[in-house]
Motif scaffolding. Sequence first.
Motif, PDB file in Angstrom:
ATOM      1  N   SER A   1       4.331  -2.566  -1.417  1.00  0.00           N
ATOM      2  CA  SER A   1       4.531  -1.685  -2.574  1.00  0.00           C
ATOM      3  C   SER A   1       5.476  -0.571  -2.156  1.00  0.00           C
ATOM      4  CB  SER A   1       3.202  -1.065  -2.997  1.00  0.00           C
ATOM      5  OG  SER A   1       2.702  -0.275  -1.939  1.00  0.00           O
TER       6      SER A   1
ATOM      7  N   ASP B   1      -0.886   3.906  -0.174  1.00  0.00           N
ATOM      8  CA  ASP B   1      -2.116   3.612  -0.921  1.00  0.00           C
ATOM      9  C   ASP B   1      -2.450   4.697  -1.947  1.00  0.00           C
ATOM     10  OD1 ASP B   1      -2.803   1.350   0.863  1.00  0.00           O
ATOM     11  OD2 ASP B   1      -3.014   2.947   2.352  1.00  0.00           O
TER      12      ASP B   1
ATOM     13  N   ALA C   1      -0.308   2.593  -6.666  1.00  0.00           N
ATOM     14  CA  ALA C   1      -1.084   3.500  -5.801  1.00  0.00           C
ATOM     15  C   ALA C   1      -2.207   4.169  -6.588  1.00  0.00           C
ATOM     16  CB  ALA C   1      -0.166   4.567  -5.214  1.00  0.00           C
TER      17      ALA C   1
END
Length: 395
Positions: free
Chosen positions: A129, A150, A180
Motif C-alpha cells: 500500500s 498501517d 490505512a
Amino acid sequence: MTRRRNSGKHVTVAGGTSSVLPALDSLTDLPGFTDLRASERQRAAWEECVGHARDDAGDVADELLMGCVVRLDRGFPAVCTARGTFRAEFSARLTKGDNSHVAVGDWVCARVPDTHEMGLIEEVLPRESDIARWRGGSRGERQTLAANVDVVLVVQALGEKSVSCDRVARSAVIARDCGADVAVVLTKADRASDEVLERDVAAVRDVLGFGAPCVLTSSDAERAGGEERDRVATIAAACGVAFGARAVRLLVPAGVVAIVLGESGAGKSTLLNALLGHDTLETGEVRLADDAGRHTTVSRRMVSVPDGGIIVDEPGLRSLPIVGHERGLAKVFPEIVEAARGCRFRDCTHTHEPGCEVRALFEGGVISEGRLGAYLSLAAEMRSSASTLDPDVVI
Ligand SMILES: Nc1nc2c(ncn2[C@@H]2O[C@H](COP(=O)(O)OP(=O)(O)OP(=O)(O)O)[C@@H](O)[C@H]2O)c(=O)[nH]1
Ligand SMILES: [Mg+2]
Ligand SMILES: [Zn+2]
C-alpha cells in the motif's frame, strides 16, 4: 561484510548543486532491521530477484540484501538491511528505465559493491500500500508520502482558532482510501481553554464518529507536569478521549508502521520527540501572526518508538486535494454513501432534490449537520476534480 555508512560527504543533489547529507552515524532512532516486517509477497519478490541475479551473474546474487528505505533526504534514500544501514543510489538499470523512485517504507533489493561507498538499489519490491496525496490541484500528480503504512496519525494543533474539521475529514478520507487506519491527534492542548477543548473534541467526534480514535496531547503540559498537565488530562477524560504521548504510543504498537500527517507547525516532530524521550527531530517556531509553521522538517524519516512501532515524520502538507477518493469517502462516511444509493436521482447532490435518502437520514437525526456538511463538501470537491482530471492520469 562490514557495516558501511556514508560519512556526510559531498554529493550532487537534484538540481545539480552540491550539498552535505547528514552522516548516518549521527542519526539516532532509525529502526533496526528486526523492527521492520516485509509481507509474504515482498519476501517472494525478493527471492525471485535473487534467483534472477543468480541466473545472470552468480557473484552479484551473493551480495544482494533485502532492505527497507528508512529515510529520504532530498530524494536520497537510506536503506536498512540485516547488515546495517547505508545510503544508496539507484542502479543504472533502474535509472535508465525511469524506475528510480522509492518512498520511505519501500522494500528493495540492494547491495554495496566493493568499490562503492554507497549502496546500490537493484530492484524496488512491490508495495502492499502507499499513502499518497494529490499535488498541484486536480491536474497535478500523485505524490507518495510513504509506502507500506498501517496507520495515519492526523495531527492538528489546538488553540484560539477552531480545529479544522474539514482538514481532519479529508485526511481521514485520503488515509482510508489508501487502506490505512486513522487516528486523530489534537496537539498543543495547553493553548486551549477547557471550553475550547470540549468544543473541538466534540466537533471532531461529530464529523468522524467513533470510527477513529482521538487523542489529546500537549508536549508543553507533559513536560511541565503539575496543574496544567492535570487540567488537560481531566478535560480529556471528561470528553472521553485519551491523553498524552503514551496514548499515542498505544496506537502504534511494535510491528506497526504509522505516519504523521498535518500542516507545518502542527507539532508533529515535537510529538515524535516526546515519544522518543529526547529531541532527535528538529522543531521550529510557528509565526505569531497566523500560527503557521516554517516547514522545519524537510526529510521523510522513520523513527523507532521505544516499546512501540515505527513512525514516519513528514514535512508539513499545505494542501490535501480530494481527487478520485471514492473508496475513502465510502469508508469514512459509510451510512451516507449507502443512503445515497437510494436517492431518486443518480446525480443527487443531497442538498435540495426530492426523494433524497441522505437528507432523510439527516432529518431523522441519524447524522449530524457537521458530519453531513463535511461529506457534502468533500463529495462536491471530488465531483469537480473528476470533471477536470486529465483522463490519461491514472489514480
Ligand atoms: N504550546 C505548545 N507548543 C507546541 C506543542 N507541540 C509543539 N509546539 C510548538 O509548535 C512549534 C512547531 O512544532 P514542530 O514539532 O516543529 O511542528 P511540525 O508539525 O513538525 O512542523 P513542520 O516540520 O514544519 O511540518 C514549535 O515551536 C513547538 O515547540 C505543544 O504541545 N504545546
Ligand atoms: Mg516537523
Ligand atoms: Zn440525495
